[in-house]
Design an enzyme around this catalytic site. Structure first.
Site, short mmCIF file in Angstrom:
data_model
loop_
_atom_site.label_atom_id
_atom_site.label_comp_id
_atom_site.label_asym_id
_atom_site.label_seq_id
_atom_site.Cartn_x
_atom_site.Cartn_y
_atom_site.Cartn_z
N GLU A 54 11.12 53.80 -15.96
CA GLU A 54 10.18 53.72 -14.84
C GLU A 54 8.79 53.98 -15.39
OE1 GLU A 54 12.82 55.42 -11.08
OE2 GLU A 54 11.29 56.69 -11.98
N ASP B 66 4.38 64.46 -6.08
CA ASP B 66 4.70 64.97 -7.41
C ASP B 66 4.30 66.42 -7.60
OD1 ASP B 66 5.88 62.80 -9.01
OD2 ASP B 66 4.06 61.75 -8.41
N TYR C 44 17.38 54.96 -5.09
CA TYR C 44 16.95 56.22 -5.69
C TYR C 44 17.21 57.33 -4.66
CZ TYR C 44 13.73 59.31 -8.34
OH TYR C 44 13.17 60.33 -9.07
#
Lengths: 274, 409
Positions: free
Chosen positions: A55, A66, A181
């Site tokens: 990725e 994040d 995912y």
């Protein structure tokens, strides 16, 4: 091309494109774009060590999904001038060098919108990318994005969360291509001690709606975690642990360190036997 | 400025919470269940007379509504043009319009059974309002605030801590409001099951822009009634400052159908025209996605969000509420900017002509009023929404205006 996981579990490796850790080499002359050769070397080493999918993270100024490790990597990559077109060029380069590896562009939405959705789809397809994952794009907002991905035969990869109710998982499963995912826990990216039981439950719930491979990510940082994921999912996504390793290595050391780390991820049973 | 994406490829806009093409929900999947739960809870609360009655009672008896619409006689005479009225949101408990929304969302959080409250704040007014409501309702309160804003708004940090809130400094990015929102969203993604996020302005993912606007609509509704009572007609223009845009959308909303009433939003012109020198999204920005919503965003050519500057912490934000973006594009509202210098002059002007010390945010609206009032006729009426009071800015004002305190006698 379809994304393939050669071993069980498959390994998906996240790299922030343009991040070369804390000690960058002297960069190229201005105006020629950022130097992503360090990311290239790390990606090649990761693929050769057993990563099924890379990725390539597009650095963004406001990475709100994040944790601090990937945020710092984003800041370093942006400081080196990394742009979306540089990431696409790197993807094309990796595709030539390793035709069989899975390549996914991982981004927040705004750099893609700024570049232009259709233009991005064309460029990503031309680069030989397999799929695209946009952190802040949910299925309800994604009609044009999905259409663009379909037009150029790329896989839109959506995230599924432990908090997603079944009807959302069904929609996510029906719109995803390549793999799904599954987020192992609520929260932002970063290491954790144990893979939550949330993850196994979530994968079980997604399974009811799809035959696609399911990769589990967020907090997976060692062979123990990977072995746990192998019990209930098709692949593990390793992000912050590798980005942190790169942060702690010199640019010359990073590819070797990443390769050793990835090889070690499948060693759990061997270690346990000792 | 043209949209970054052509209509053919524009992001889908049949989902709820759209204002024209703007708004929507661009968030990590983890938050979607919480946003849907919030949307349903808000719709139910809105339709519940008991909820509305409790909110109305608290707005009146705790917050201090109805706020006055004050005729600024000396300022009007001094400027020599339009009649100027000030909507005194600065007189509300905690010193700004922010209490309207914090009370509404606080009651909603309690109704949803949430006890842990998070919020973000720029100038600190939303943080103080949220800390106040949490104290009132007995809830835990955590407020994210950029380190730069903590430095320049120390008084409000002290107030929040005294009220029992935990103020968490944010050291990433520009260390201002944008970064505080990122941290609040990260907290929410992590603790989404038991935490309510009281977002402070009319932005973020749906339903926030609609909900925050609804809780501030009372401003415009009161202005409308009050001006009709005092003047027997509607104002020529309503002027409000626009950071995220909650006080402005609250003041504007009751007038959207009255096409003769000009609606003027004033952004932070900062110290210059260059990217990073100001927060005028409609002057230097273009459509994009930041923090969950599609709206005008100050960004570079690669889609990276740019830093901003304003003398007022509350307007120092790279994006703007999506309803303002729609009002801008269709021309129903006008957006201008006032630079730091004129804003500081406006503070002094209002202080000395009327004995009212406006917040630096609100002084942007005052600055635009000072600019256009003299060009207008005596029968024109300007209503300036004075969204907050300036006590919190005394440190900045003393420094910028070179006013001496005890140490300098």
């Amino acid at each position: 091309m379809a994304i393939q996981f050669q071993q069980h579990p498959g390994l998906v490796v996240y790299l922030t494109a343009g991040d070369a850790g804390l000690q960058p080499k002297t960069s190229k002359p201005q105006g020629t774009g950022a130097d992503l050769s360090a990311t290239r070397e790390i990606a090649l080493a990761a693929i050769d060590a057993g990563a099924d999918v890379i990725e390539l993270g597009v650095p963004f100024s406001d990475p709100l999904a994040d944790g601090p490790v990937i945020q710092r990597a984003s800041e370093r990559a942006l400081a080196r001038g990394t742009r979306l077109i540089d990431v696409l060029a790197l993807a094309a380069d990796l595709r030539k060098a390793r035709p069989g590896a899975g390549l996914v562009i991982f981004s927040y939405l705004n750099p893609i919108l700024s570049y232009g959705l259709a233009r991005f789809a064309d460029a990503a397809a031309a680069a030989g990318v397999d799929g695209v994952l946009l952190t802040d794009m949910i299925v309800e907002e994604a009609a044009e994005y999905i259409a663009e991905m379909k037009r150029v035969n790329l896989s839109p990869i959506f995230l599924a969360a432990p908090t997603s109710p079944d009807e959302r998982l069904q929609a996510i499963a029906s719109h995803s291509r390549g793999f799904i995912y599954a987020i192992s826990r609520t929260g932002i990216t970063g290491r954790q001690q144990n893979i939550a039981s949330d993850a196994a439950q979530l994968v079980g719930r997604i399974r009811r709606w799809t035959k696609l491979p399911i990769a589990v990510g967020f907090g997976i940082s060692n062979a123990d975690h990977v072995a746990q994921v192998a019990d209930f999912a098709d692949a593990a996504v390793i992000g912050s642990a590798i980005v942190e390793l790169i942060e702690q290595s010199t640019e010359e050391q990073a590819p070797g360190a990443v390769a050793r780390f990835i090889k070690g991820l499948r060693q759990f049973h061997a270690v346990q036997a000792l | 400025m043209a949209s970054a994406i052509s209509p053919e490829t524009s992001i889908h806009h049949s989902t709820p919470g759209r204002f024209g093409v703007y708004g929507g929900r661009y968030v990590p999947e983890t938050l979607m269940a919480a946003l849907e739960e919030l949307e349903q809870a808000y719709e139910a609360a809105k339709a519940d007379p008991e909820f509305q009655a409790e909110l109305a009672d608290l707005l009146m008896n705790f917050a201090g509504r109805v706020t006055p619409l004050y005729f600024a006689k000396r300022l009007t005479e001094d400027l020599g043009g339009a009649k100027i009225y000030l909507k005194r949101e600065d007189l509300l408990h905690t010193g700004a319009h922010k209490i309207n929304n914090a009370l509404g969302q606080g009651l909603l959080a309690r109704r949803m059974g949430k006890k842990r409250i998070i919020a973000e704040t720029g100038a600190g007014q939303h943080g103080v309002a949220t800390a106040t409501v949490c104290a009132l309702l007995g809830m835990d309160c955590i407020v994210y605030m950029g380190e730069e804003d903590i430095r320049r708004q120390e008084l409000n940090v002290l107030r929040m801590r005294l009220l029992g809130a935990e103020v968490r400094p944010v050291s990433s990015g520009s260390k201002t409001l944008k970064d505080a929102v990122n941290e609040a969203l990260r907290d929410w993604v992590t603790n989404v099951r038991d935490t309510y996020y009281i977002l402070g302005s009319a932005l973020g993912p749906h339903p926030y822009p609609t909900m925050v606007r609804d809780f501030n609509r009372v401003i415009g509704i009161e202005i409308r009634e009050q001006i009709l009572q005092k003047e027997g007609r509607l104002p020529t223009a309503v002027i409000a400052c626009v950071g995220g845009g909650s006080n402005a959308i609250g003041a504007f909303h009751a007038f959207l159908e009255d096409k003769d009433v000009r609606l003027i939003g004033v952004e932070a012109g900062g110290r210059g025209k260059g990217l990073g020198e100001h927060a005028a999204r409609f002057d230097g920005g273009r459509p994009g996605v930041l923090q969950g919503t599609y709206s005008y965003v100050l960004q570079d050519e690669n889609g990276q969000v740019s830093l901003t500057h304003s003398v007022s912490a509350g307007l120092d934000y790279a994006s703007v509420g999506p309803e303002h973006a729609a009002l801008h594009d269709c021309g129903r509202a006008e957006y201008v900017s006032a630079d730091d210098k004129h804003v500081l002059e406006a503070v002094v002007k209002l202080a000395r002509s009327e004995g009212i010390l406006p917040a630096l945010e609100s002084a942007h609206a005052v600055a635009e009023c000072i600019r256009i009032a003299p060009t207008m006729a005596h029968h024109d009426i300007l209503v300036v929404n004075l969204s907050g009071r300036g006590d919190k800015d005394m440190g900045i004002l003393a420094r910028e205006l070179n006013i001496k305190g005890a140490s300098g006698l």
